[in-house]
Structures are given as structure tokens and as C-alpha cells.
Enzyme design. Sequence first.
Site, PDB file in Angstrom:
ATOM      1  N   GLU A 177      31.992  -2.660  38.586  1.00  0.00           N
ATOM      2  CA  GLU A 177      31.022  -1.584  38.836  1.00  0.00           C
ATOM      3  C   GLU A 177      31.687  -0.211  38.909  1.00  0.00           C
ATOM      4  O   GLU A 177      31.100   0.741  39.428  1.00  0.00           O
ATOM      5  CB  GLU A 177      30.237  -1.850  40.137  1.00  0.00           C
ATOM      6  CG  GLU A 177      29.498  -3.173  40.208  1.00  0.00           C
ATOM      7  CD  GLU A 177      28.369  -3.337  39.192  1.00  0.00           C
ATOM      8  OE1 GLU A 177      28.097  -2.389  38.428  1.00  0.00           O
ATOM      9  OE2 GLU A 177      27.784  -4.439  39.160  1.00  0.00           O
TER      10      GLU A 177
ATOM     11  N   HIS B 260      29.333  -0.921  47.635  1.00  0.00           N
ATOM     12  CA  HIS B 260      28.330  -1.833  47.093  1.00  0.00           C
ATOM     13  C   HIS B 260      28.489  -3.194  47.762  1.00  0.00           C
ATOM     14  O   HIS B 260      29.601  -3.739  47.801  1.00  0.00           O
ATOM     15  CB  HIS B 260      28.513  -1.969  45.577  1.00  0.00           C
ATOM     16  CG  HIS B 260      27.693  -3.051  44.949  1.00  0.00           C
ATOM     17  ND1 HIS B 260      26.314  -3.075  45.021  1.00  0.00           N
ATOM     18  CD2 HIS B 260      28.047  -4.153  44.248  1.00  0.00           C
ATOM     19  CE1 HIS B 260      25.873  -4.149  44.380  1.00  0.00           C
ATOM     20  NE2 HIS B 260      26.899  -4.831  43.916  1.00  0.00           N
TER      21      HIS B 260
ATOM     22  N   GLU C 104      15.826   4.184  65.051  1.00  0.00           N
ATOM     23  CA  GLU C 104      16.967   5.010  64.645  1.00  0.00           C
ATOM     24  C   GLU C 104      17.040   5.238  63.128  1.00  0.00           C
ATOM     25  O   GLU C 104      17.776   6.113  62.670  1.00  0.00           O
ATOM     26  CB  GLU C 104      18.269   4.345  65.092  1.00  0.00           C
ATOM     27  CG  GLU C 104      18.514   4.391  66.583  1.00  0.00           C
ATOM     28  CD  GLU C 104      18.990   5.757  67.061  1.00  0.00           C
ATOM     29  OE1 GLU C 104      20.022   6.217  66.571  1.00  0.00           O
ATOM     30  OE2 GLU C 104      18.309   6.359  67.899  1.00  0.00           O
TER      31      GLU C 104
ATOM     32  N   HIS D  54      19.707  -7.996  43.864  1.00  0.00           N
ATOM     33  CA  HIS D  54      21.173  -7.927  43.706  1.00  0.00           C
ATOM     34  C   HIS D  54      21.880  -7.431  44.980  1.00  0.00           C
ATOM     35  O   HIS D  54      22.743  -8.114  45.503  1.00  0.00           O
ATOM     36  CB  HIS D  54      21.503  -7.033  42.500  1.00  0.00           C
ATOM     37  CG  HIS D  54      22.959  -6.939  42.199  1.00  0.00           C
ATOM     38  ND1 HIS D  54      23.471  -6.939  40.923  1.00  0.00           N
ATOM     39  CD2 HIS D  54      24.043  -6.828  43.013  1.00  0.00           C
ATOM     40  CE1 HIS D  54      24.785  -6.855  40.957  1.00  0.00           C
ATOM     41  NE2 HIS D  54      25.157  -6.784  42.222  1.00  0.00           N
TER      42      HIS D  54
ATOM     43  N   HIS E 244      26.235  -7.130  49.031  1.00  0.00           N
ATOM     44  CA  HIS E 244      25.144  -8.075  48.742  1.00  0.00           C
ATOM     45  C   HIS E 244      24.567  -8.638  50.049  1.00  0.00           C
ATOM     46  O   HIS E 244      24.625  -9.847  50.262  1.00  0.00           O
ATOM     47  CB  HIS E 244      25.662  -9.242  47.904  1.00  0.00           C
ATOM     48  CG  HIS E 244      26.172  -8.902  46.546  1.00  0.00           C
ATOM     49  ND1 HIS E 244      26.845  -9.818  45.749  1.00  0.00           N
ATOM     50  CD2 HIS E 244      26.110  -7.761  45.811  1.00  0.00           C
ATOM     51  CE1 HIS E 244      27.178  -9.251  44.595  1.00  0.00           C
ATOM     52  NE2 HIS E 244      26.756  -7.999  44.610  1.00  0.00           N
TER      53      HIS E 244
END
Length: 275
Positions: free
Chosen positions: A119, A142, A172, A213, A144
Amino acid sequence: MKKVNVLDQEFMQGFIHMANDGWEQRWHERNGGNLTYRMKEEEVEACKAAFTYDQPWTDLGITAANLAGAYFVATGSGKYFQNILSKPEESLCIARLNEKGDAFQVVWGLTAGGRPTSEFPSHVMNHSVKTAIDPSYRVIYHAHPANVIALTFVLPLTDRDFTLALWESMTECPVVFPAGVGVVPWMVPGGSDVARATSALMKKYDVAIWAHHGLFCAGPDFDSTFGLMHTVEKAAEIRVKVLSCGMGIRQTITAEDFRAVAEAFQLTLNEEMLK
Ligand code: 2HA
Ligand code: ZN
């Protein structure tokens, strides 16, 4: 020349610590997820003696002209977050961009071979967009996490639906991400198309969810970027539990309540989400 140990540097320790925290949260099954950090000039200078400049250049597939010559710490493609703490030099690399900002070269790390995260184009484009808006932004993450991914099967895939669902789940949340979150529909990962779609959302938000994803978070430092991921996923977990009760939502935080929070905390809340 003085020998430098890149691993002893504070930014590298912060990177490794954050990556391991993500592993411990169960957000990084197998080789899932990736992390990059845009280095400060003084950090590059402090480490240069340990860099080598003999690796080939690789095309990025996108251009980040404003990041020409920048150096990034990145997790390696196919590497496991689980191993970063025990094998940082095999799992991580430092890569620099060329003078056009459209190709990269690994200058440190990945001692058993490999390349930066699959990525990397998304990371670099996100860094490019964020740096142009606010040069203090340095971290793109990134992961998952299960509850955010679960919600992408049941909520409409719009920025507003996800923002409201998350804001309503924990008081919050509007304080932590007052702009809201963006949503990218399902796309093939790893390419320049998803990189462009994600970075378009990063112009407005610090969070971009990828349907079915995971998500990307952006921030100025390791703690705030990890904290953002943690807050979004905690709110998603609460939403999943509420939906799982199967009794509907009897009461929630209202638009007026959000405006009251915004006033108390002096925030500019994204009003588009409250319409
Ligand atoms: O590292 O998370 O999106 C694997 C991924 C790709
Ligand atoms: Zn992923």
C-alpha cells in the site's frame, strides 16, 4: 565516521512501539496492515551514515511532487506486525523518493530482502495530501480492525452514515474526529486507483474507511494517530454491540447535543454530518 544505530533513534522506537501496540490490539492478522512515517530532516541527517544508495529505483505509479526527496520509515510488504518488535531490521525499511516524487529507493532495512508495503502508493499519496494541508502530519496507518470492517456490511457506505454512527457511539468521538470520517467503496487494494480515492477523502478527513477491508488514519505523531484508530474502532465495537442487541436504538446523542459538545470544547464540527 561515527557508527549510528538506526534502531536506537527515538522515531524508530516510536514506530516499533506503535506497530506492536497494533499487533496487540489484534488489528494485524498475518501480514495485514501497514504503517509509514515521514522522517524529519534532522532524523535523516542523524541516520545517513547507516544508509546505502545502491538499491534500484521502483516506480510508485503515482506522483507526489511535494514530497520529492522525502524519507519514510515503512513496514515491508508481506511482513507481519507480529514480528516487528523481535525482527525490526527484517520487517521494516527506510525508503526515499526521487526528485520527481514518482519512484522510491530502499536505503535501510529489509535485511532478508523485500520491498515497502504493497500500500506504499496509498501511503505516499495520503502523506502528500496531508503535508500540503498541514506540514506537521507525519504518520499514515492502515489496519484491519474487526468492528469497523463489520459495520461496512450493514451501514450505507456514505461518509455521513459512518460519521454519525461513530459519533453517536461515544461522546468523545466528535472531539477526537470533528471533521468526521470518509468511506471508500470496495476496491482492489494495493493500486493507484484506491490510492487516489483514499487521498481524495484525506483532503477532508483524518480517517478513510475501506469497505470490507479496514481503514487508514493520519496524524502528526505516533500517539495521536494510534489513538485515532483506537477511538474509531472502540466506537465501532460499541455500535456493533448495540446493533447486535437486536432491539433497535431507543435513545442516542442528538444533533443539538453534538453542537453543545462542539461549543464546550471549542471545536469546528462538520455540520454537513448533522443535516
Ligand atoms: O499488508 O493490509 O491492504 C496487507 C494489507 C493490504
Ligand atoms: Zn489492508
